[in-house]
Design an enzyme around this catalytic site. Structure first.
Site, PDB file in Angstrom:
ATOM      1  N   GLU A 144      62.169  59.511  43.960  1.00 19.60           N
ATOM      2  CA  GLU A 144      62.082  58.134  44.613  1.00 19.60           C
ATOM      3  C   GLU A 144      60.439  57.881  44.694  1.00 19.60           C
ATOM      4  OE1 GLU A 144      64.418  56.166  45.260  1.00 19.60           O
ATOM      5  OE2 GLU A 144      66.194  57.980  45.614  1.00 19.60           O
ATOM      6  N   CYS A 177      59.536  64.111  32.873  1.00 17.82           N
ATOM      7  CA  CYS A 177      59.313  64.394  31.327  1.00 17.82           C
ATOM      8  C   CYS A 177      58.076  63.915  30.797  1.00 17.82           C
ATOM      9  CB  CYS A 177      60.570  63.838  30.513  1.00 17.82           C
ATOM     10  SG  CYS A 177      60.494  61.803  30.540  1.00 17.82           S
ATOM     11  N   CYS A 180      57.663  59.711  31.174  1.00 19.90           N
ATOM     12  CA  CYS A 180      57.390  59.430  32.400  1.00 19.90           C
ATOM     13  C   CYS A 180      56.116  59.732  32.868  1.00 19.90           C
ATOM     14  CB  CYS A 180      58.503  59.924  33.422  1.00 19.90           C
ATOM     15  SG  CYS A 180      60.374  59.291  33.042  1.00 19.90           S
TER      16      CYS A 180
HETATM   17 ZN    ZN Z   1      66.756  56.391  41.116  1.00 18.62          ZN
HETATM   18 ZN    ZN Z   2      61.522  60.849  32.286  1.00 16.94          ZN
END
Ligand code: ZN
Ligand code: ZN
Length: 192
Positions: A144, A177, A180
């Site tokens: 989140e 990852c 991200c």
């Molecule tokens: Zn989500």
């Molecule tokens: Zn990711």
């Protein structure tokens, strides 16, 4: 603005859960230079947020309260944690949300919410497992919070994989990852 994630207790909750989560988030986010704080006050749950037919709390209404507190205190990020079952719109239940309470189609909101209600092994009829419980809380919180940093769902081996069941949660790693991770770095750079 200070890059700080504020953990906010909602309703009745064992405070040690917040302290453990703070420690675990600190570890999981160590490369980002983000501060972790536990807010002192508790936001109470009210009957207005309770749906007696579903026997669950409406996450959107709780998110609105969190948003109010976020604005009043001028916080960077706020993550609400509660030990009650929550739902939103057409979902029977959700583990958490980072949906903007007013702008439903907005990609992210600075406010996030997680429920630990379905994260205990006992809930699913298995024997209690404290370590697994704490790991699941960390994963839901990271996921989140990832949304609050502008991330959408990801298909790599990543915490941003959408999770629809507790198995989905168990199968993903408690980390972002590389793709991200760099998106968060860029996002945070633009926030300062
Ligand atoms: Zn989500
Ligand atoms: Zn990711």
């Amino acid at each position: 603005m200070k890059i700080s994630i504020n953990l906010q207790q909602i309703g009745e909750l064992d405070r040690t859960i917040l302290r453990t989560l703070k420690k675990n988030l600190k570890w999981a986010l160590k490369s980002f230079n983000i501060n972790l704080e536990i807010l002192e006050e508790v936001i109470p749950l009210t009957t207005a947020e309770y749906n007696p037919f579903k026997r669950q709390y409406d996450a959107n209404l709780i998110m609105q309260n969190l948003f109010k507190s976020y604005k009043e205190k001028g916080l960077f990020r706020i993550l609400g944690i509660l030990d009650n079952d929550i739902y939103v719109n057409r979902y029977n239940f959700i583990f958490g949300s980072a949906r903007h309470p007013d702008k439903i189609y907005s990609p992210y909101s600075p406010v996030a919410l997680i429920s630990i209600f379905r994260l205990r092994e006992e809930f699913w009829g298995f024997q209690a497992d404290q370590a697994l419980f704490e790991l699941r809380i960390l994963k839901e919180a990271l996921h989140e919070l990832g949304h609050t940093f502008g991330l959408i769902h990801c298909e790599n081996d990543c915490i941003m994989i959408f999770s629809n069941s507790i198995d989905d949660t168990d199968n993903k790693p408690p980390k972002f990852c590389e793709s991200c991770k760099s998106s968060i770095e860029i996002f945070l750079k633009n926030e300062i």
